[in-house]
Design a protein around this motif. Structure first.
Motif, PDB file in Angstrom:
ATOM      1  N   ARG A  23       0.805  -1.155   0.122  1.00 29.93           N
ATOM      2  CA  ARG A  23       0.044  -0.022   0.026  1.00 29.93           C
ATOM      3  C   ARG A  23       0.714   1.321   0.102  1.00 29.93           C
ATOM      4  N   LEU A  24       1.919   1.108   0.742  1.00 30.06           N
ATOM      5  CA  LEU A  24       2.862   2.412   0.630  1.00 30.06           C
ATOM      6  C   LEU A  24       3.260   2.770  -0.752  1.00 30.06           C
ATOM      7  N   ARG A  25       4.019   1.396  -1.336  1.00 30.96           N
ATOM      8  CA  ARG A  25       4.497   1.708  -2.711  1.00 30.96           C
ATOM      9  C   ARG A  25       3.473   2.225  -3.711  1.00 30.96           C
ATOM     10  N   ASP A  26       2.031   1.646  -3.491  1.00 34.23           N
ATOM     11  CA  ASP A  26       1.088   2.339  -4.267  1.00 34.23           C
ATOM     12  C   ASP A  26       0.905   3.673  -4.233  1.00 34.23           C
ATOM     13  N   ALA A  27       0.807   4.005  -2.789  1.00 36.76           N
ATOM     14  CA  ALA A  27       0.446   5.340  -2.445  1.00 36.76           C
ATOM     15  C   ALA A  27       1.584   6.287  -2.948  1.00 36.76           C
ATOM     16  N   THR A  28       2.822   5.947  -2.649  1.00 33.23           N
ATOM     17  CA  THR A  28       3.975   6.755  -3.160  1.00 33.23           C
ATOM     18  C   THR A  28       4.061   7.108  -4.815  1.00 33.23           C
ATOM     19  N   ALA A  29       3.628   5.887  -5.507  1.00 31.60           N
ATOM     20  CA  ALA A  29       3.675   5.889  -6.864  1.00 31.60           C
ATOM     21  C   ALA A  29       2.532   6.799  -7.268  1.00 31.60           C
ATOM     22  N   GLU A  30       1.300   6.855  -6.614  1.00 33.80           N
ATOM     23  CA  GLU A  30       0.272   7.529  -6.953  1.00 33.80           C
ATOM     24  C   GLU A  30       0.607   9.284  -6.502  1.00 33.80           C
ATOM     25  N   ARG A  31       1.165   9.381  -5.412  1.00 37.02           N
ATOM     26  CA  ARG A  31       1.662  10.935  -5.050  1.00 37.02           C
ATOM     27  C   ARG A  31       2.574  11.433  -6.331  1.00 37.02           C
ATOM     28  N   GLN A  36       3.880  15.090 -10.589  1.00 35.14           N
ATOM     29  CA  GLN A  36       4.146  15.418 -11.996  1.00 35.14           C
ATOM     30  C   GLN A  36       3.078  16.003 -13.015  1.00 35.14           C
ATOM     31  N   GLU A  37       1.893  15.823 -12.453  1.00 38.11           N
ATOM     32  CA  GLU A  37       0.785  16.592 -13.221  1.00 38.11           C
ATOM     33  C   GLU A  37       0.594  18.000 -12.824  1.00 38.11           C
ATOM     34  N   ALA A  38       0.864  18.256 -11.479  1.00 35.57           N
ATOM     35  CA  ALA A  38       0.967  19.537 -11.041  1.00 35.57           C
ATOM     36  C   ALA A  38       2.008  20.197 -11.745  1.00 35.57           C
ATOM     37  N   GLY A  39       3.301  19.625 -11.746  1.00 34.14           N
ATOM     38  CA  GLY A  39       4.299  20.167 -12.464  1.00 34.14           C
ATOM     39  C   GLY A  39       4.039  20.511 -13.930  1.00 34.14           C
ATOM     40  N   ARG A  40       3.354  19.636 -14.672  1.00 34.29           N
ATOM     41  CA  ARG A  40       2.960  19.802 -15.986  1.00 34.29           C
ATOM     42  C   ARG A  40       2.054  21.082 -16.105  1.00 34.29           C
ATOM     43  N   ARG A  41       0.692  21.365 -15.150  1.00 30.60           N
ATOM     44  CA  ARG A  41       0.059  22.283 -15.204  1.00 30.60           C
ATOM     45  C   ARG A  41       0.846  23.613 -14.969  1.00 30.60           C
ATOM     46  N   ARG A  42       1.638  23.407 -14.085  1.00 33.01           N
ATOM     47  CA  ARG A  42       2.499  24.632 -13.830  1.00 33.01           C
ATOM     48  C   ARG A  42       3.319  24.952 -14.935  1.00 33.01           C
ATOM     49  N   ARG A  43       4.174  24.308 -15.700  1.00 29.18           N
ATOM     50  CA  ARG A  43       4.838  24.560 -17.066  1.00 29.18           C
ATOM     51  C   ARG A  43       3.848  25.130 -18.044  1.00 29.18           C
ATOM     52  N   GLU A  44       2.627  24.688 -17.944  1.00 26.33           N
ATOM     53  CA  GLU A  44       1.466  25.146 -19.057  1.00 26.33           C
ATOM     54  C   GLU A  44       0.976  26.565 -18.687  1.00 26.33           C
ATOM     55  N   THR A  48      -1.129  28.409 -10.235  1.00 27.54           N
ATOM     56  CA  THR A  48      -1.751  27.859  -8.851  1.00 27.54           C
ATOM     57  C   THR A  48      -0.543  26.676  -8.061  1.00 27.54           C
ATOM     58  N   TRP A  49      -0.241  26.110  -8.937  1.00 24.77           N
ATOM     59  CA  TRP A  49       0.727  25.024  -8.536  1.00 24.77           C
ATOM     60  C   TRP A  49       2.362  25.550  -8.273  1.00 24.77           C
ATOM     61  N   THR A  50       2.427  26.063  -7.168  1.00 21.58           N
ATOM     62  CA  THR A  50       3.847  26.420  -7.037  1.00 21.58           C
ATOM     63  C   THR A  50       4.520  25.299  -6.174  1.00 21.58           C
ATOM     64  N   GLN A  51       5.824  25.213  -6.000  1.00 20.57           N
ATOM     65  CA  GLN A  51       6.621  24.212  -5.254  1.00 20.57           C
ATOM     66  C   GLN A  51       6.079  24.226  -3.876  1.00 20.57           C
ATOM     67  N   VAL A  52       5.935  25.289  -3.396  1.00 20.70           N
ATOM     68  CA  VAL A  52       5.607  25.461  -1.858  1.00 20.70           C
ATOM     69  C   VAL A  52       4.239  24.872  -1.771  1.00 20.70           C
ATOM     70  N   ARG A  53       3.222  25.022  -2.781  1.00 22.20           N
ATOM     71  CA  ARG A  53       1.936  24.486  -2.436  1.00 22.20           C
ATOM     72  C   ARG A  53       1.985  22.913  -2.447  1.00 22.20           C
ATOM     73  N   VAL A  54       2.556  22.491  -3.745  1.00 22.10           N
ATOM     74  CA  VAL A  54       2.641  21.051  -4.036  1.00 22.10           C
ATOM     75  C   VAL A  54       3.414  20.156  -2.926  1.00 22.10           C
ATOM     76  N   ALA A  55       4.534  20.859  -2.266  1.00 21.87           N
ATOM     77  CA  ALA A  55       5.402  20.229  -1.187  1.00 21.87           C
ATOM     78  C   ALA A  55       4.422  20.390   0.045  1.00 21.87           C
ATOM     79  N   LEU A  67      13.138  18.601  -7.574  1.00 22.05           N
ATOM     80  CA  LEU A  67      14.101  17.333  -8.290  1.00 22.05           C
ATOM     81  C   LEU A  67      13.045  16.495  -9.123  1.00 22.05           C
ATOM     82  N   LYS A  68      11.747  16.348  -8.697  1.00 22.30           N
ATOM     83  CA  LYS A  68      10.936  15.572  -9.318  1.00 22.30           C
ATOM     84  C   LYS A  68      10.491  16.170 -10.487  1.00 22.30           C
ATOM     85  N   TRP A  69      10.369  17.663 -10.406  1.00 24.43           N
ATOM     86  CA  TRP A  69       9.925  18.158 -11.598  1.00 24.43           C
ATOM     87  C   TRP A  69      10.780  18.460 -12.640  1.00 24.43           C
TER      88      TRP A  69
END
Length: 81
Positions: A23-31, A36-44, A48-55, A67-69
Motif C-alpha cells: 500500500r505504501l508503494r502504491d501510495a508513493t507511486a500515486e503521489r 508530475q501532473e501539478a508540474g505539467r500544469r505549472r509549466r503550462e 496555482t501549482w507552486t513548489q511550496v503548495r505542492v510540497a 527534483l521531481k519536476w
C-alpha cells in the motif's frame, strides 16, 4: 482482526507487513503521478501549482518537488521550469 498486535500470529504479522508495504508503494507511486501532473500544469502556465503548495500538500520538501519536476522535464525533453 485483533486490535492488540501481540495477539497476531507470526503469519498474520508477516501478511500485514507485506500488505502495508504494498500500500505504501502504491501510495508513493500515486503521489509521484500527482506531483508530475501539478508540474505539467505549472509549466503550462497554471501558477496555482507552486513548489511550496505542492510540497505542503504532498508532505515533502520543496527541494524534493523541484527534483521531481526537473526529472520530469529531463525525461520529456522540456527544459522550462
Amino acid at each position: 482482526m485483533p486490535e492488540n498486535l501481540e495477539e497476531l500470529s507470526d503469519e498474520m504479522l508477516a501478511n500485514r507487513l507485506r500488505d502495508t508495504a504494498r500500500r505504501l508503494r502504491d501510495a508513493t507511486a500515486e503521489r509521484d503521478r500527482l506531483i508530475q501532473e501539478a508540474g505539467r500544469r505549472r509549466r503550462e502556465g497554471n501558477e496555482t501549482w507552486t513548489q511550496v503548495r505542492v510540497a505542503t500538500l504532498a508532505s515533502i520538501s520543496q527541494q524534493a518537488v523541484s527534483l521531481k519536476w526537473k526529472d520530469q522535464s529531463a525525461n520529456s525533453g522540456d527544459t522550462t521550469e
